[in-house]
Design an enzyme around this catalytic site. Sequence first.
Site, PDB file in Angstrom:
ATOM      1  N   ARG A 234       6.414  -6.367   5.940  1.00 20.51           N
ATOM      2  CA  ARG A 234       5.931  -5.028   4.701  1.00 20.51           C
ATOM      3  C   ARG A 234       5.422  -5.388   3.267  1.00 20.51           C
ATOM      4  O   ARG A 234       5.073  -4.992   2.802  1.00 20.51           O
ATOM      5  CB  ARG A 234       7.398  -5.071   3.865  1.00 20.51           C
TER       6      ARG A 234
ATOM      7  N   GLN B  68      11.695 -15.577 -23.660  1.00 15.88           N
ATOM      8  CA  GLN B  68      11.244 -14.173 -23.815  1.00 15.88           C
ATOM      9  C   GLN B  68      10.030 -13.824 -23.072  1.00 15.88           C
ATOM     10  O   GLN B  68       9.258 -15.049 -22.769  1.00 15.88           O
ATOM     11  CB  GLN B  68      10.918 -14.258 -25.498  1.00 15.88           C
TER      12      GLN B  68
ATOM     13  N   ARG C 123      -8.793 -11.754 -26.508  1.00 17.38           N
ATOM     14  CA  ARG C 123      -7.739 -11.530 -27.168  1.00 17.38           C
ATOM     15  C   ARG C 123      -7.934 -13.661 -27.650  1.00 17.38           C
ATOM     16  O   ARG C 123      -7.898 -14.457 -26.054  1.00 17.38           O
ATOM     17  CB  ARG C 123      -6.638 -11.690 -26.833  1.00 17.38           C
TER      18      ARG C 123
ATOM     19  N   HIS D  50      -5.279 -18.731 -29.439  1.00 23.56           N
ATOM     20  CA  HIS D  50      -4.222 -18.414 -30.436  1.00 23.56           C
ATOM     21  C   HIS D  50      -3.392 -19.414 -29.860  1.00 23.56           C
ATOM     22  O   HIS D  50      -3.273 -20.589 -29.397  1.00 23.56           O
ATOM     23  CB  HIS D  50      -3.263 -17.679 -30.097  1.00 23.56           C
TER      24      HIS D  50
ATOM     25  N   TYR E 105       3.810 -12.788 -20.581  1.00 28.41           N
ATOM     26  CA  TYR E 105       3.391 -13.922 -20.341  1.00 28.41           C
ATOM     27  C   TYR E 105       4.866 -14.524 -20.459  1.00 28.41           C
ATOM     28  O   TYR E 105       6.103 -12.875 -21.077  1.00 28.41           O
ATOM     29  CB  TYR E 105       3.119 -13.973 -22.427  1.00 28.41           C
TER      30      TYR E 105
END
Length: 180
Positions: free
Chosen positions: A23, A46, A59, A62, A131
């Site tokens: 599969r 989270q 992006r 950070h 994330y």
Amino acid sequence: MQFLQTTIPGVIRIELEPKADARGYFARTWCDREAAAAGLRTPMVQHSIAFNAVKGTLRGLHYQVPLLQARVMRCIAGAAFVAAVDLRRSSPTYLQALSLVLDAVQHSALYIPPGVAAGYQTLADQTVIAYLMAEFYDPHTERGVRWNDPAFGITWPDAQPTILARDAQYPDFDPDGALE
């Protein structure tokens, strides 16, 4: 899962160990128990995704202060050039950068420890990055450094990215602002 050390201490590439049959395959993408045994910060509290409509979207770079956020980045659609920069003054790889490609074919992930800035540039339209985060998102703790700061020596795939004004206007890194 396999946890593979990169050239920056604590930045870990996570490879799947798929169980295949006719599969397709099934693979765990995260396990707090295995991650903790490998020295990664847990629990992850989270899960978020970032959809990027066009190739060349950038992006980052950070990081968070004073909340030192650990996170796991995985590409679940498309492909992305990911860069991480060590901002920990006490680290042997202080100010060093690494880069790699994450894509929806390999499903590898990158664990980014606290004190390491990260960003990415999409290599395909409709790229989605997932994330996992060890802390709940708090916009007041979000910080950044300029994506093309020459101090980091990152060669991005597209020198003219689609980028948020905030990310484009981050300052060059201030060594006095290094993290411990």
